[in-house]
Write an enzyme that holds these catalytic residues in place. Structure first.
Site, PDB file in Angstrom:
ATOM      1  N   ASP A  13     -28.855  33.358 -17.114  1.00 11.36           N
ATOM      2  CA  ASP A  13     -29.663  33.748 -15.955  1.00 11.36           C
ATOM      3  C   ASP A  13     -29.056  34.902 -15.156  1.00 11.36           C
ATOM      4  O   ASP A  13     -29.223  34.993 -13.942  1.00 11.36           O
ATOM      5  CB  ASP A  13     -29.907  32.541 -15.015  1.00 11.36           C
ATOM      6  CG  ASP A  13     -30.557  31.398 -15.760  1.00 11.36           C
ATOM      7  OD1 ASP A  13     -31.404  31.657 -16.621  1.00 11.36           O
ATOM      8  OD2 ASP A  13     -30.216  30.230 -15.468  1.00 11.36           O
ATOM      9  N   LYS A  16     -30.723  39.175 -17.883  1.00 12.26           N
ATOM     10  CA  LYS A  16     -30.797  39.827 -19.209  1.00 12.26           C
ATOM     11  C   LYS A  16     -32.206  40.353 -19.485  1.00 12.26           C
ATOM     12  O   LYS A  16     -32.379  41.425 -20.051  1.00 12.26           O
ATOM     13  CB  LYS A  16     -30.407  38.825 -20.322  1.00 12.26           C
ATOM     14  CG  LYS A  16     -28.979  38.334 -20.218  1.00 12.26           C
ATOM     15  CD  LYS A  16     -28.682  37.268 -21.249  1.00 12.26           C
ATOM     16  CE  LYS A  16     -29.431  35.974 -21.038  1.00 12.26           C
ATOM     17  NZ  LYS A  16     -29.074  35.221 -19.821  1.00 12.26           N
ATOM     18  N   GLY A  40     -35.047  31.506 -20.453  1.00 11.09           N
ATOM     19  CA  GLY A  40     -36.119  31.880 -19.535  1.00 11.09           C
ATOM     20  C   GLY A  40     -35.775  33.237 -18.971  1.00 11.09           C
ATOM     21  O   GLY A  40     -34.857  33.363 -18.165  1.00 11.09           O
ATOM     22  N   HIS A  41     -36.462  34.268 -19.461  1.00 12.12           N
ATOM     23  CA  HIS A  41     -36.180  35.631 -19.021  1.00 12.12           C
ATOM     24  C   HIS A  41     -37.356  36.143 -18.200  1.00 12.12           C
ATOM     25  O   HIS A  41     -38.451  36.301 -18.719  1.00 12.12           O
ATOM     26  CB  HIS A  41     -35.922  36.532 -20.235  1.00 12.12           C
ATOM     27  CG  HIS A  41     -34.726  36.106 -21.038  1.00 12.12           C
ATOM     28  ND1 HIS A  41     -34.313  36.750 -22.169  1.00 12.12           N
ATOM     29  CD2 HIS A  41     -33.837  35.097 -20.857  1.00 12.12           C
ATOM     30  CE1 HIS A  41     -33.228  36.152 -22.646  1.00 12.12           C
ATOM     31  NE2 HIS A  41     -32.934  35.141 -21.868  1.00 12.12           N
ATOM     32  N   GLN A 223     -29.032  32.824 -23.054  1.00 12.95           N
ATOM     33  CA  GLN A 223     -27.914  32.052 -22.508  1.00 12.95           C
ATOM     34  C   GLN A 223     -26.760  33.001 -22.095  1.00 12.95           C
ATOM     35  O   GLN A 223     -27.034  34.125 -21.731  1.00 12.95           O
ATOM     36  CB  GLN A 223     -27.433  30.977 -23.495  1.00 12.95           C
ATOM     37  CG  GLN A 223     -28.406  29.820 -23.675  1.00 12.95           C
ATOM     38  CD  GLN A 223     -29.573  30.133 -24.607  1.00 12.95           C
ATOM     39  OE1 GLN A 223     -29.376  30.599 -25.713  1.00 12.95           O
ATOM     40  NE2 GLN A 223     -30.786  29.872 -24.175  1.00 12.95           N
TER      41      GLN A 223
HETATM   42  P1  GDP Z   1     -32.030  35.937 -17.644  1.00 17.59           P
HETATM   43  O1  GDP Z   1     -32.225  34.555 -18.172  1.00 17.59           O
HETATM   44  O2  GDP Z   1     -30.635  36.438 -17.818  1.00 17.59           O
HETATM   45  O3  GDP Z   1     -33.055  36.913 -18.149  1.00 17.59           O
HETATM   46  O4  GDP Z   1     -32.250  35.828 -16.070  1.00 17.59           O
HETATM   47  P2  GDP Z   1     -33.454  35.050 -15.336  1.00 17.59           P
HETATM   48  O5  GDP Z   1     -34.699  35.831 -15.556  1.00 17.59           O
HETATM   49  O6  GDP Z   1     -33.449  33.617 -15.697  1.00 17.59           O
HETATM   50  O7  GDP Z   1     -32.967  35.122 -13.836  1.00 17.59           O
HETATM   51  C1  GDP Z   1     -32.764  36.324 -13.177  1.00 17.59           C
HETATM   52  C2  GDP Z   1     -33.771  36.423 -12.006  1.00 17.59           C
HETATM   53  O8  GDP Z   1     -33.339  37.424 -11.115  1.00 17.59           O
HETATM   54  C3  GDP Z   1     -35.167  36.807 -12.428  1.00 17.59           C
HETATM   55  O9  GDP Z   1     -36.091  36.190 -11.577  1.00 17.59           O
HETATM   56  C4  GDP Z   1     -35.189  38.328 -12.237  1.00 17.59           C
HETATM   57  O10 GDP Z   1     -36.485  38.821 -11.947  1.00 17.59           O
HETATM   58  C5  GDP Z   1     -34.298  38.485 -11.044  1.00 17.59           C
HETATM   59  N1  GDP Z   1     -33.489  39.703 -10.994  1.00 17.59           N
HETATM   60  C6  GDP Z   1     -32.929  40.414 -12.006  1.00 17.59           C
HETATM   61  N2  GDP Z   1     -32.171  41.415 -11.509  1.00 17.59           N
HETATM   62  C7  GDP Z   1     -32.251  41.326 -10.167  1.00 17.59           C
HETATM   63  C8  GDP Z   1     -31.664  42.055  -9.082  1.00 17.59           C
HETATM   64  O11 GDP Z   1     -30.886  42.987  -9.260  1.00 17.59           O
HETATM   65  N3  GDP Z   1     -31.975  41.635  -7.810  1.00 17.59           N
HETATM   66  C9  GDP Z   1     -32.812  40.590  -7.559  1.00 17.59           C
HETATM   67  N4  GDP Z   1     -33.056  40.267  -6.296  1.00 17.59           N
HETATM   68  N5  GDP Z   1     -33.379  39.892  -8.551  1.00 17.59           N
HETATM   69  C10 GDP Z   1     -33.087  40.237  -9.822  1.00 17.59           C
HETATM   70  P1  IMO Z   2     -31.198  32.165 -20.297  1.00 16.28           P
HETATM   71  O1  IMO Z   2     -31.418  32.896 -21.578  1.00 16.28           O
HETATM   72  C1  IMO Z   2     -29.028  29.021 -18.193  1.00 16.28           C
HETATM   73  C2  IMO Z   2     -28.022  25.425 -20.471  1.00 16.28           C
HETATM   74  C3  IMO Z   2     -28.694  24.113 -20.114  1.00 16.28           C
HETATM   75  C4  IMO Z   2     -27.570  23.133 -20.438  1.00 16.28           C
HETATM   76  C5  IMO Z   2     -26.953  23.754 -21.692  1.00 16.28           C
HETATM   77  C6  IMO Z   2     -27.435  23.144 -23.003  1.00 16.28           C
HETATM   78  O2  IMO Z   2     -32.381  32.076 -19.414  1.00 16.28           O
HETATM   79  O3  IMO Z   2     -29.972  32.683 -19.600  1.00 16.28           O
HETATM   80  P2  IMO Z   2     -29.709  23.392 -24.371  1.00 16.28           P
HETATM   81  O4  IMO Z   2     -31.111  23.016 -24.005  1.00 16.28           O
HETATM   82  O5  IMO Z   2     -29.526  24.830 -24.703  1.00 16.28           O
HETATM   83  O6  IMO Z   2     -29.124  22.468 -25.406  1.00 16.28           O
HETATM   84  O7  IMO Z   2     -28.864  23.102 -23.036  1.00 16.28           O
HETATM   85  O8  IMO Z   2     -27.293  25.133 -21.662  1.00 16.28           O
HETATM   86  N1  IMO Z   2     -28.932  26.548 -20.777  1.00 16.28           N
HETATM   87  C7  IMO Z   2     -29.124  27.594 -19.964  1.00 16.28           C
HETATM   88  N2  IMO Z   2     -28.651  27.842 -18.720  1.00 16.28           N
HETATM   89  N3  IMO Z   2     -29.803  29.923 -18.792  1.00 16.28           N
HETATM   90  C8  IMO Z   2     -30.255  29.701 -20.042  1.00 16.28           C
HETATM   91  O9  IMO Z   2     -30.921  30.632 -20.758  1.00 16.28           O
HETATM   92  C9  IMO Z   2     -29.966  28.478 -20.667  1.00 16.28           C
HETATM   93  N4  IMO Z   2     -30.278  27.923 -21.866  1.00 16.28           N
HETATM   94  C10 IMO Z   2     -29.628  26.753 -21.932  1.00 16.28           C
HETATM   95  O10 IMO Z   2     -29.037  24.064 -18.747  1.00 16.28           O
HETATM   96  O11 IMO Z   2     -26.603  23.152 -19.430  1.00 16.28           O
HETATM   97 MG    MG Z   3     -32.911  32.684 -17.540  1.00 15.36          MG
END
Ligand code: GDP
Ligand code: IMO
Ligand code: MG
Length: 425
Positions: A13, A16, A40-41, A223
């Protein structure tokens, strides 16, 4: 030749999806190499927000070839729902390909994931319950069913029969769960097979040919480094290799074909699920960061645990992944705080340690050592590096120094136009 890996440098999170979407505009191919719909991206394009789980974030650019590599585990139901969501919103999925070597997730994987977590009680991992671990277990046990099997009706019918007999027996004997009907599952998956067929290809060839033709290729990690099966906080990890080491086996290319590795790094630290977290903030500062940064899981909706930036982790990620640069995200979230902190090392049994320990018992005993920095105001509209306040620049430079890697991208908001590029791809 030009290829770049985008990896999460913390616990996932980090942003990416946003960074991949941004760099995709300058690329030709975007490939996922591991994980599944546990990812979850979130990508924001203008006022639109897209939540992608399985499909590469490059899909929002109609002209880019998107690939789901062999290292991914694919839940056909989740995949087809994601395709429908995109098509309903006018996003073309005609440039998407799935490897014929990708392993398939079945309902019994999800059920085993759920029931195993229940059985672990307070020792649960906190998985997403998407069946990821059990599907990778079948892969390493050599009983998994792959997309190429699903494409052949007779082969699939036979493999499913053998698998389901043993899974139903396991579910009944260990958990008292009745199991699944062979006929129903067979029909359902044969229907999925026909919907998936147009996307299936030998994707290793596509990636190889693109790199050979001097096209720009991105590898989008899911991840993060600390969720890596080998280098993460085992057993509180996922069942794949999110680090750059996963790319070769996850798409079918050799290490000599990778040029750059960008670690996506959040300006603070978050984690979903269980396991030790030295710089975690269990106070109102942690709550403030969670609310301001909307730190709630995309996949499960769980509140993310929040803490200060941990340089021990990112220095470790720099080494493990061979990072050539970092994309530092969410600096804007820390705005309006009087001071911010960076964890520079850990104190364990009275001694300062600077390397990330293997043992989670050791990690749980680590006390963070902090440096404090002056805070900054709103930076969400800044578009040039040298227009950032000096206090932010000091924070960035200290991160670079402590982690041994330079910032290539600074992100000050979720949108594409809130991105400052220092080192072009
Ligand atoms: P990922 O799993 O690595 O793709 O990250 P997630 O999408 O789960 O979580 C990142 C969250 O932060 C998302 O809701 C993005 O829209 C948001 N985001 C990404 N870069 C920035 C930033 O520089 N500032 C803010 N405020 N939000 C950001
Ligand atoms: P993105 O790509 C954050 C965590 C779960 C749990 C562990 C194992 O959005 O960064 P699993 O279901 O993979 O066997 O769970 O990994 N986990 C993540 N945490 N971001 C993710 O993906 C994750 N995908 C799995 O919360 O701790
Ligand atoms: Mg994510």
């Amino acid at each position: 030749m030009s290829s770049l890996v985008i990896v999460g440098a913390q616990w996932g999170d980090e942003g990416k999806g946003k960074i991949t979407d941004y760099l995709a505009s300058r690329s030709d191919v975007v490939a996922r190499y591991q994980g599944g719909n546990n990812a979850g991206h979130t990508v924001e394009v203008g006022k639109e927000k897209y939540k992608l789980n399985l499909i590469p974030s490059g899909i929002l650019h109609a002209d880019k070839l998107c690939i789901i590599g062999n290292g991914v585990v694919l839940d056909p139901e989740a995949f087809l729902n994601e395709i429908k969501m995109l098509q309903d919103r006018g996003v073309s999925t005609s440039n998407l390909k799935i490897s014929d070597r990708t392993h398939v997730i079945f309902p019994y994987h999800k059920k085993i994931d759920e029931l195993s977590e229940l059985q672990r009680g307070s020792n649960d991992i906190g998985t997403t319950k998407k069946g990821i671990g059990p599907a990778y277990m079948d892969k390493t046990e050599r009983t998994g069913i792959r997309i190429c099997d699903l494409m052949k009706k007779d082969v699939f019918a036979q493999k499913l029969k053998v698998n389901l007999e043993s899974k139903n027996r396991y579910l009944k004997e260990i958990f008292g769960f009745e199991g699944y009907s062979y006929q129903e599952l067979l029909e359902k998956y044969l229907d999925y097979a026909e919907q998936i067929r147009p996307y299936v290809a030998d994707t290793s060839v596509l990636v190889y040919d693109a790199i050979k033709a001097n096209k720009k290729v991105l590898f989008e990690g899911a991840q993060g480094t600390l969720l890596d099966l080998d280098f993460g906080t085992y057993p509180y990890v996922t069942s794949s290799h999110p680090g750059s080491g996963g790319v070769g086996t996850g798409v079918g290319i050799g290490p000599s074909m990778i040029n750059k590795v960008i670690g996506v790094v959040k300006a603070y630290t978050t984690r979903v699920g269980k396991g030790p977290f030295p710089s975690e903030l269990l106070d109102e500062t942690g709550d403030y960061i969670r609310e301001k940064g909307f730190e709630f899981g995309t996949v499960t909706g769980r509140p993310r645990r929040c803490g200060w930036f941990d340089a021990v982790i990112v220095r470790y990620a720099t080494r493990i992944n061979g990072l050539t640069g970092i994309a530092l995200t969410k600096l804007d979230t820390l705005a309006d705080m009087k001071t911010v902190k960076i964890c520079t090392g850990y104190k364990l049994n009275g001694e300062i340690i600077r390397e990330f320990p293997a043992s989670i018992e050791d990690l749980a005993g680590c006390e963070p050592v902090y440096e404090e920095f002056e805070g900054w105001g709103d930076i969400s509209g800044v578009t040039e590096y040298n227009k950032l306040p000096t206090s932010v620049i000091r924070y960035i430079e200290r991160i670079e120094e402590l982690c041994g890697v330079k910032a290539a991208i600074i992100s000050v908001g979720p949108r594409r136009d809130q991105t400052i590029v220092i080192d072009e791809f």
